[in-house]
Design an enzyme around this catalytic site. Structure first.
Site, PDB file in Angstrom:
ATOM      1  CG  ASN A  61      -3.244 -11.055   4.080  1.00 48.47           C
ATOM      2  OD1 ASN A  61      -3.591 -10.325   5.005  1.00 48.47           O
ATOM      3  ND2 ASN A  61      -3.357 -10.709   2.805  1.00 48.47           N
ATOM      4  CG  HIS A  87       3.220 -11.640   5.465  1.00 45.63           C
ATOM      5  ND1 HIS A  87       2.193 -12.052   4.635  1.00 45.63           N
ATOM      6  CD2 HIS A  87       3.459 -10.321   5.160  1.00 45.63           C
ATOM      7  CE1 HIS A  87       1.830 -11.033   3.858  1.00 45.63           C
ATOM      8  NE2 HIS A  87       2.570  -9.989   4.154  1.00 45.63           N
ATOM      9  CG  HIS A 157       5.436  -9.656   0.454  1.00 50.24           C
ATOM     10  ND1 HIS A 157       6.010  -8.426   0.640  1.00 50.24           N
ATOM     11  CD2 HIS A 157       4.187  -9.570   0.976  1.00 50.24           C
ATOM     12  CE1 HIS A 157       5.161  -7.641   1.276  1.00 50.24           C
ATOM     13  NE2 HIS A 157       4.036  -8.305   1.494  1.00 50.24           N
ATOM     14  CE1 TYR A 159       6.667  -3.397  -0.164  1.00 53.34           C
ATOM     15  CE2 TYR A 159       7.761  -5.518   0.003  1.00 53.34           C
ATOM     16  CZ  TYR A 159       6.997  -4.520   0.569  1.00 53.34           C
ATOM     17  OH  TYR A 159       6.556  -4.640   1.873  1.00 53.34           O
ATOM     18  CD  GLN A 249      -3.893  -8.120   0.979  1.00 50.93           C
ATOM     19  OE1 GLN A 249      -4.709  -9.043   0.913  1.00 50.93           O
ATOM     20  NE2 GLN A 249      -4.016  -7.122   1.828  1.00 50.93           N
ATOM     21  CD  GLU A 277       1.140  -9.228  -0.549  1.00 50.15           C
ATOM     22  OE1 GLU A 277       0.806  -9.989   0.395  1.00 50.15           O
ATOM     23  OE2 GLU A 277       1.247  -7.993  -0.405  1.00 50.15           O
TER      24      GLU A 277
END
Length: 310
Positions: A61, A87, A157, A159, A249, A277
């Site tokens: 982050n 990150h 991370h 998706y 997150q 996250e």
């Protein structure tokens, strides 16, 4: 240039392809459906502007102003999300080629030594990540052992797109969290903790993501939640997430673009994926109220996060 190696984890209907570069999950397949976004070849992960599928760090982050103070010393970091640090920086651990050891079709271990001064951070850190697949559940065990006091905050991370195509508009998301850390317009937390009630970050009952304008913010998870988050799509595919981290997150790929050849999952674009996250609080190194992320030889970093899709 170091060669990127890959390994496939298999159990039942689930097959997960992982890479040595960034400990990335390149593909996650449940029966005939690819449920994460990825790039077409391992070499594309050398660029990876979206941090797709990797472990982010040393500190995930944003760090405001790309700097922090520790024991009277100000440490300056690369401002790769100018004016902030994101990150772990442009050469963070998610962009490094780890040493990978295979353990059959169910587990794989990654190791990386991050030297003192790496991306501006103090101290030498020995990182270790073990990924283990059991049924439809993938578990990350992450560890960072420093030789001196230094901040560490890792996150996966990935998706997710449980339909394998289109956007995540039809995904219904529930998160067990009644507080969050609101952001300013630069996506850095304002430094306070607010109730989620009456905000767009109230996921205590399922929210259809297509009914919002996109999310990119951190929630404070209710301790001991079992699971901490759940996602469901109309045809019955579900995701459940467990973690020992205090925050999460939620990012709905608001700025994702097609920049590299895509893998077999959904096409890359705005709202094509959902990131969940698990992490400590963003910018905690500069906000004491968010809790410490400082680790030491006697108090190393550890995280256990599991995600089950089926």
């Amino acid at each position: 240039m170091d060669q990127i190696t890959s390994h496939v984890l298999r159990d039942g209907d689930t097959k997960v392809t992982v890479l040595s570069l960034g400990c990335a999950v390149m593909d996650w397949r449940v029966r005939d459906r690819h449920v994460v976004l990825g790039y077409r070849t391992p070499e594309h992960y050398r660029q990876n502007p979206a941090s797709m599928g990797v472990i982010c760090g040393r500190v995930a982050n944003r760090i405001a102003g790309a700097q922090f103070d520790l024991d009277g010393v100000t440490y300056s970091l690369p401002a790769n999300a100018s004016p902030h640090h994101l990150h772990g920086g442009p050469g963070g651990i998610g962009r490094r080629n780890w040493q990978m050891s295979r353990d059959g079709e169910r587990a794989v271990e990654f190791r990386l030594l991050s030297e003192d001064g790496d991306q501006g951070y103090p101290g030498r850190v020995a990182f270790r990540v073990v990924m283990r697949l059991k049924g439809g559940r993938l578990t990350w065990k992450m560890e960072g052992v420093p030789d001196r006091v230094t901040p560490i905050n890792l996150t996966q991370h990935l998706y997710f797109n449980l339909t394998g195509q289109g956007t995540v508009a039809d995904h219904n998301l529930r998160i067990v969290a009644d507080r969050y850390t609101p952001n300013g317009p630069d996506l850095v937390p304002l430094g306070r903790i607010d109730p989620v009630a009456g905000t767009a970050y109230d996921f205590r009952t399922p929210v259809r993501l297509g009914d919002g304008e996109g999310w990119d913010g951190n929630l404070i998870l209710t301790k001991g939640a079992d699971p901490a988050a759940e996602v469901a799509v109309p045809d019955g595919m579900t995701l459940r997430l467990w973690t020992d981290r205090p925050g999460m997150q939620v990012y709905t790929a608001n700025t994702l673009k097609h920049v590299l050849p895509e893998g077999p999952g959904a096409a890359h674009g705005r709202f094509a994926g959902l990131c969940l996250e698990a992490q400590d609080m963003p910018n905690a190194v500069n906000v004491p109220a968010f809790g410490s992320i400082l680790c030491s030889p006697d108090a190393p970093y550890r995280q256990v996060t599991s995600i089950e899709i089926g």
